[in-house]
Design an enzyme around this catalytic site. Structure first.
Site, PDB file in Angstrom:
ATOM      1  CE  LYS A   1      -4.054  -1.918   2.349  1.00 43.28           C
ATOM      2  NZ  LYS A   1      -5.059  -1.698   1.306  1.00 43.28           N
TER       3      LYS A   1
ATOM      4  NE  ARG B   1     -10.968  -9.664  -2.580  1.00 40.91           N
ATOM      5  CZ  ARG B   1     -11.268  -8.673  -3.410  1.00 40.91           C
ATOM      6  NH1 ARG B   1     -11.664  -8.934  -4.637  1.00 40.91           N
ATOM      7  NH2 ARG B   1     -11.173  -7.418  -3.035  1.00 40.91           N
TER       8      ARG B   1
HETATM    9  N1  BES Z   1      -8.252  -3.963   3.924  1.00 40.32           N
HETATM   10  C1  BES Z   1      -8.406  -3.478   2.614  1.00 40.32           C
HETATM   11  C2  BES Z   1      -9.720  -2.711   2.392  1.00 40.32           C
HETATM   12  C3  BES Z   1      -9.881  -1.413   3.140  1.00 40.32           C
HETATM   13  C4  BES Z   1      -9.586  -0.206   2.521  1.00 40.32           C
HETATM   14  C5  BES Z   1     -10.410  -1.389   4.415  1.00 40.32           C
HETATM   15  C6  BES Z   1      -9.786   0.972   3.198  1.00 40.32           C
HETATM   16  C7  BES Z   1     -10.595  -0.202   5.100  1.00 40.32           C
HETATM   17  C8  BES Z   1     -10.293   0.984   4.479  1.00 40.32           C
HETATM   18  C9  BES Z   1      -8.406  -4.632   1.604  1.00 40.32           C
HETATM   19  O1  BES Z   1      -7.656  -5.744   1.940  1.00 40.32           O
HETATM   20  C10 BES Z   1      -7.835  -4.112   0.321  1.00 40.32           C
HETATM   21  O2  BES Z   1      -6.702  -3.739   0.332  1.00 40.32           O
HETATM   22  N2  BES Z   1      -8.642  -4.095  -0.728  1.00 40.32           N
HETATM   23  C11 BES Z   1      -8.257  -3.623  -1.999  1.00 40.32           C
HETATM   24  C12 BES Z   1      -8.732  -4.606  -3.038  1.00 40.32           C
HETATM   25  C13 BES Z   1      -8.166  -4.396  -4.403  1.00 40.32           C
HETATM   26  C14 BES Z   1      -6.690  -4.716  -4.431  1.00 40.32           C
HETATM   27  C15 BES Z   1      -8.917  -5.283  -5.364  1.00 40.32           C
HETATM   28  C16 BES Z   1      -8.872  -2.245  -2.203  1.00 40.32           C
HETATM   29  O3  BES Z   1     -10.013  -2.037  -1.775  1.00 40.32           O
HETATM   30  O4  BES Z   1      -8.198  -1.379  -2.734  1.00 40.32           O
HETATM   31 ZN    ZN Z   2      -5.612  -5.551   1.312  1.00 35.22          ZN
END
Ligand code: BES
Ligand code: ZN
Ligand code: ZN
Length: 482
Positions: free
Chosen positions: A256, A330
């Protein structure tokens, strides 16, 4: 906050007094002079929900206006929000105790106000030298609720505090192993049965999603099953509650960037929520058989961390192409859902997960992005309860066309689709593992952790969803899953 029940007569009360003022007939009990009452009515005319403070040295009187003619969900939510204001005013005045009464007010409204006070008084302060101020004691007028009702509510609210504490803890102080053993200890105290799988067992079970995500971490994964099965359960087969337990989400090798990693200690809020719901159900002896399935690991880019293009074989044999290591939630949930189906044959599966940024972009921080498959009836119940208690769910479409977006060229499915409809493709991915079992997906990414104070929630973990799922189990009846 220590809460006691007492008989309170407003005109004689010695201490700070909070008076819920529902209609103007009720002014006979207000300890105010004629001029003050006129002034109060003026304020009430300008803003029917104004909180008006009067100096009653050495104490204060807080008159909380609301409209008794409009009882209902919105009124109660407004009372929760006013409660937050009163807590702030008490602290501002350096007062640590108060009495609560009212006139033209029904017990539900008193409980809603009390709930607002209790929830808003929470602070995450264990790392702070200087301890923040609290309302230490509150005497509630015993005409409005019994000791038993109060205790039931207190047990539930206490669970919300525990959940918020876990979610607020940084990963350095709460890893998968520590969280799992903490849950095990609590389960033991409450007579909830707890099965704890360590890495070896998870390997033996071939939970490829959980193991895949864990590959980049020094900390072992855990898989915790909490089961509460009372003799008088209304359901034959259990309700399965699955919670995302990513102790920290760096994104993995798809790391991230910039500030996007902030607050990712909250990525285990789903697991914390579901554990709290099972504990609250057990403590309050709800007649419902419920099992929580909680996969736990952090998501890191270390060692031979799992990588995009990897193909994982999940617990149920489904193969998954990893397209992005940041879509990790997931993967661990898929194993848990498949495990629930194969080992508990649940009549309903609900998951809670901080799953997608897409859910937050779609509806912001004012509710849960929700989806369902074969679960119309329980979903409708959840929606009604959500509107009642203001932990609301918004239904997203779950059309078959979305399934195409997670088809893979090299495996059965892939772990993310295109940029569009990200919350839904995540839900679709999970629904694959629920098979025919009625399934509800709750994406709590927008509500589990507030970046800044929102109403009666301080910045940080909220415990949002616990009251909703508890209310759901409380009203749960076998027939609704059919
Ligand atoms: N934990 C994150 C989602 C999240 C984002 C929770 C902001 C709380 C606040 C999740 O694991 C994630 O990183 N999701 C990605 C998915 C993408 C790579 C398909 C996302 O939402 O960007
Ligand atoms: Zn994630
Ligand atoms: Zn995540």
């Amino acid at each position: 906050m220590r809460i006691t029940l007492e008989q309170i007569s407003p005109k004689e009360y010695e201490g700070n007094l909070i008076f819920l003022y529902g209609n103007e007939v009720a002014d006979r009990n207000l300890p105010l002079g004629r001029k003050e009452i006129e002034c109060l009515k003026q304020r009430r005319a300008d803003d029917p929900y104004a909180v008006v403070a009067f100096d009653r040295l050495p104490w204060r009187l807080f008159v909380v206006n609301f409209d008794a003619e409009k009882p209902g969900d919105e009124n109660q939510e407004k009372l929760r929000r006013s409660a937050d204001k009163v807590v702030a005013m008490l602290k501002e005045a350096k007062q640590t105790s108060a009495g609560l009464t009212g006139d033209g007010v029904i017990p539900e409204e008193v409980v809603a106000f009390l709930e607002g006070m209790v929830l808003s008084d929470y602070t995450f302060d264990r790392y702070k030298g200087q301890q923040p101020a609290h309302v230490e004691s509150l005497a509630v007028d015993s005409t409005f609720l019994s000791q038993e009702e109060l205790d039931r509510n207190l047990r539930l609210w206490n669970r919300i505090f525990w959940c918020r504490e876990w979610v607020n803890l940084p990963v350095a102080d709460l890893n998968a192993q520590e969280f799992a053993s903490e849950l095990e200890d609590i389960a033991k105290d409450l007579g909830v049965s707890c099965t704890l799988f360590d890495k070896k067992k998870i390997e033996a079970l071939r939970m490829g999603g959980l193991l895949g995500v864990n590959k980049g971490s020094v900390d072992e994964p855990r898989f915790v099953v909490l089961e509460y099965h009372p003799d008088n359960a209304v359901n034959g087969k259990p309700v399965a509650l699955v919670g995302k337990g990513v102790m920290y989400d760096t994104g993995g090798l798809n790391i991230k960037p910039d500030d996007y990693m902030r607050e990712m200690k909250s990525d285990m809020a789903g697991a914390a929520t579901m554990a709290s719901v099972v504990f609250a159900a057990a403590e309050n002896h709800l007649p419902v058989h419920v099992v929580a399935l909680l996969p736990m690991t952090d998501n890191r880019p270390g060692f031979n961390a799992y990588a995009a293009d990897d193909i994982l074989t999940m617990y149920d044999g489904t193969t998954v192409e990893v397209v992005n290591t940041d879509a990790e939630g997931r993967l661990i949930l898929a194993d848990a859902i498949a495990y629930a189906v194969a080992n508990y044959a649940p009549e309903l599966i609900i998951d809670a997960a901080t799953l997608t940024g897409a859910a937050v972009r779609a509806i912001g921080t004012y509710g849960i992005a929700a989806m369902q498959q074969n679960a119309d009836n329980p979903f409708n119940l959840l929606k009604i309860l959500g509107n009642q208690i203001y932990e609301r769910i918004a239904e997203f479409p779950f059309w078959p066309e979305y399934d195409k977006l997670i088809e893979s060229d090299v495996a059965d499915i892939k772990n993310c689709g295109i940029a569009q409809a990200g919350a839904i493709t995540a839900g679709k991915f999970l629904a694959h593992f629920a098979k025919q079992t009625p399934y509800i997906h709750l994406d709590i990414a927008g509500v589990a952790f507030f970046s800044k104070k929102q109403d009666y929630y301080a910045a940080g973990a909220s415990g949002y969803g616990i009251r909703l799922l508890y209310a759901f189990l409380q009203t749960y009846d076998m027939t609704i899953s059919k």
